[in-house]
Scaffold this active site. Structure first.
Site, short mmCIF file in Angstrom:
data_model
loop_
_atom_site.label_atom_id
_atom_site.label_comp_id
_atom_site.label_asym_id
_atom_site.label_seq_id
_atom_site.Cartn_x
_atom_site.Cartn_y
_atom_site.Cartn_z
N SER A 280 3.34 -90.34 36.55
CA SER A 280 3.77 -91.11 35.49
C SER A 280 4.20 -92.46 36.47
CB SER A 280 4.86 -90.79 34.82
OG SER A 280 5.41 -91.82 34.18
N TYR B 5 13.20 -86.76 33.44
CA TYR B 5 11.56 -86.87 33.42
C TYR B 5 10.91 -87.63 34.77
CZ TYR B 5 7.10 -88.95 31.56
OH TYR B 5 5.98 -89.24 31.35
N LYS C 182 8.52 -86.25 37.53
CA LYS C 182 7.22 -86.93 37.85
C LYS C 182 7.27 -87.34 39.31
CE LYS C 182 5.25 -86.71 33.65
NZ LYS C 182 4.08 -86.06 33.44
N1 LIG Z 1 2.23 -91.74 27.03
C1 LIG Z 1 2.85 -92.11 27.92
O1 LIG Z 1 3.23 -93.22 27.78
C2 LIG Z 1 2.77 -91.58 29.28
C3 LIG Z 1 2.98 -92.34 30.31
C4 LIG Z 1 3.05 -91.67 31.71
C5 LIG Z 1 2.71 -90.34 31.84
N2 LIG Z 1 2.45 -89.31 30.53
C6 LIG Z 1 2.15 -88.19 30.93
O2 LIG Z 1 0.88 -87.79 30.23
C7 LIG Z 1 0.94 -86.51 29.93
C8 LIG Z 1 0.41 -86.51 28.27
O3 LIG Z 1 1.25 -87.29 27.73
P1 LIG Z 1 1.02 -87.65 26.09
O4 LIG Z 1 1.50 -88.92 25.77
O5 LIG Z 1 -0.39 -87.43 25.60
O6 LIG Z 1 2.07 -86.77 25.40
P2 LIG Z 1 1.89 -85.78 23.90
O7 LIG Z 1 3.47 -85.50 23.56
O8 LIG Z 1 1.09 -86.41 22.89
O9 LIG Z 1 1.29 -84.50 24.46
C9 LIG Z 1 1.78 -83.49 25.44
C10 LIG Z 1 0.96 -82.25 25.07
O10 LIG Z 1 1.61 -81.25 26.05
C11 LIG Z 1 1.91 -80.12 25.26
N3 LIG Z 1 2.70 -79.17 26.06
C12 LIG Z 1 4.15 -79.40 26.06
N4 LIG Z 1 4.65 -78.20 26.63
C13 LIG Z 1 3.86 -77.63 27.03
C14 LIG Z 1 4.07 -76.30 27.56
N5 LIG Z 1 5.05 -75.58 28.00
N6 LIG Z 1 2.68 -75.61 28.03
C15 LIG Z 1 1.54 -76.07 27.44
N7 LIG Z 1 1.68 -77.25 26.73
C16 LIG Z 1 2.30 -78.13 26.53
C17 LIG Z 1 2.21 -80.40 23.99
O11 LIG Z 1 2.04 -79.43 22.97
C18 LIG Z 1 1.28 -81.77 23.81
O12 LIG Z 1 0.08 -81.17 23.21
C19 LIG Z 1 2.64 -85.87 29.86
O13 LIG Z 1 2.46 -85.20 31.13
C20 LIG Z 1 3.13 -87.16 29.97
O14 LIG Z 1 4.22 -87.17 30.96
C21 LIG Z 1 2.54 -90.11 29.35
#
Ligand SMILES: NC(=O)c1ccc[n+]([C@@H]2O[C@H](COP(=O)([O-])OP(=O)(O)OC[C@H]3O[C@@H](n4cnc5c(N)ncnc54)[C@H](O)[C@@H]3O)[C@@H](O)[C@H]2O)c1
Length: 252
Positions: free
Chosen positions: A145, A160, A164
């Site tokens: 991230s 977080y 990351k």
């Molecule tokens: N959305 C953002 O702004 C953003 C920015 C930077 C990084 N990210 C990273 O991208 C990735 C996806 O984010 P997103 O926005 O799609 O989030 P989201 O919440 O929509 O999806 C996350 C998914 O991970 C699954 N999950 C959570 N805990 C778990 C576990 N213990 N085992 C298996 N699956 C598990 C959840 O069920 C969910 O389907 C994450 O790692 C997040 O930190 C997101």
């Protein structure tokens, strides 16, 4: 050019496949002819997704329930993968969580939970993937991230940011250890991407957007080109890199 970016016929797994970014990547990769294991905590979302994607795009898709923080669960997931697919060309370690709590007040349990999913979960899945890739190579992409590079404000998410930052450095360490196996390990560091993860923080959006040089939140669509690059031969000499894709946020 088409050839070096070609991902058709490749097979791999993606964790957090039921989430905003994961489900979009899964759909776009299936559209490009990629066979996929969709991995999430349960199969409620990824079960129907797997059926839909194989029906629509004619690729092999499976849905597996797996808790990435549980070594036994990860082991069972990759065992099932080996039964269902001929090889593991790539792994996208994308599952992640966030919770906003002040560092002064947060309980140790809450701190550890985020680190467990975001960092330890990435390690367990990367390790399991590398064991399947040994002897033939592959591409592992870990979800970091921009929080690995900057401190988000005004929300307080030290857990977080720490997790990351760990993903970014873990990626480099694994890349060096596994380079001789031709297992490439890279991380992706998105800025704010409009998914459920950030939907709950709507009040912050105007403040965030005012700091983003491109003047908008990212969309899952903004990430797909980078993933195709990392899974394809176009990135054959790239390993240990962290690729920021954030509308310019971290350049300020
Ligand atoms: N959305 C953002 O702004 C953003 C920015 C930077 C990084 N990210 C990273 O991208 C990735 C996806 O984010 P997103 O926005 O799609 O989030 P989201 O919440 O929509 O999806 C996350 C998914 O991970 C699954 N999950 C959570 N805990 C778990 C576990 N213990 N085992 C298996 N699956 C598990 C959840 O069920 C969910 O389907 C994450 O790692 C997040 O930190 C997101």
């Amino acid at each position: 050019m088409e050839q070096i970016f070609n991902v058709k016929g490749k097979s791999g797994f993606i964790t957090g496949a039921g989430g905003g970014i994961g489900s979009f990547l899964a759909k776009e990769l299936a559209k490009a002819g990629v066979n996929l294991a969709l991995v999430d905590l349960d199969t409620q979302k990824v079960g129907p997704m797997a059926e839909e994607l194989s029906g629509e795009f004619g690729v092999v898709t499976k849905a597996y329930a797996c808790d990435v923080t549980d070594p036994e669960s990860v082991k069972r997931m990759t065992e099932r993968y080996s039964e269902d697919f001929p090889a593991l060309d790539f792994a996208i370690n994308n599952a992640g969580i966030a919770n906003i709590e002040k560092a002064m007040d947060i309980s140790y349990e809450d701190f550890k939970k985020v680190v467990d999913v975001n960092l330890n979960g990435v390690f367990l899945c990367a390790q399991a993937a590398a064991r399947l890739m040994k002897g033939r190579g592959g591409s592992i992409v870990n979800m970091a991230s921009m929080s690995a590079h900057i401190v988000n404000v005004p929300q307080t998410i030290a857990n977080y940011c720490a997790s990351k930052g760990g993903v970014k450095t873990l990626t480099k360490a694994l890349a060096v250890e596994w380079a001789q196996e031709n297992i490439r390990v890279n991380s992706v560091s998105p800025g704010y991407i409009a998914t459920e993860l950030v939907a709950g923080m709507k009040d912050y959006h105007p403040g965030w957007i005012s700091r983003i040089p491109m003047g908008r939140l990212g969309k899952p669509e903004d990430l797909i080109g980078l993933f195709v690059y990392l899974l394809s031969d176009a990135s054959a000499y790239m390993t240990g890199s962290d690729l920021i894709i954030d509308g310019g946020y971290t350049s300020l």
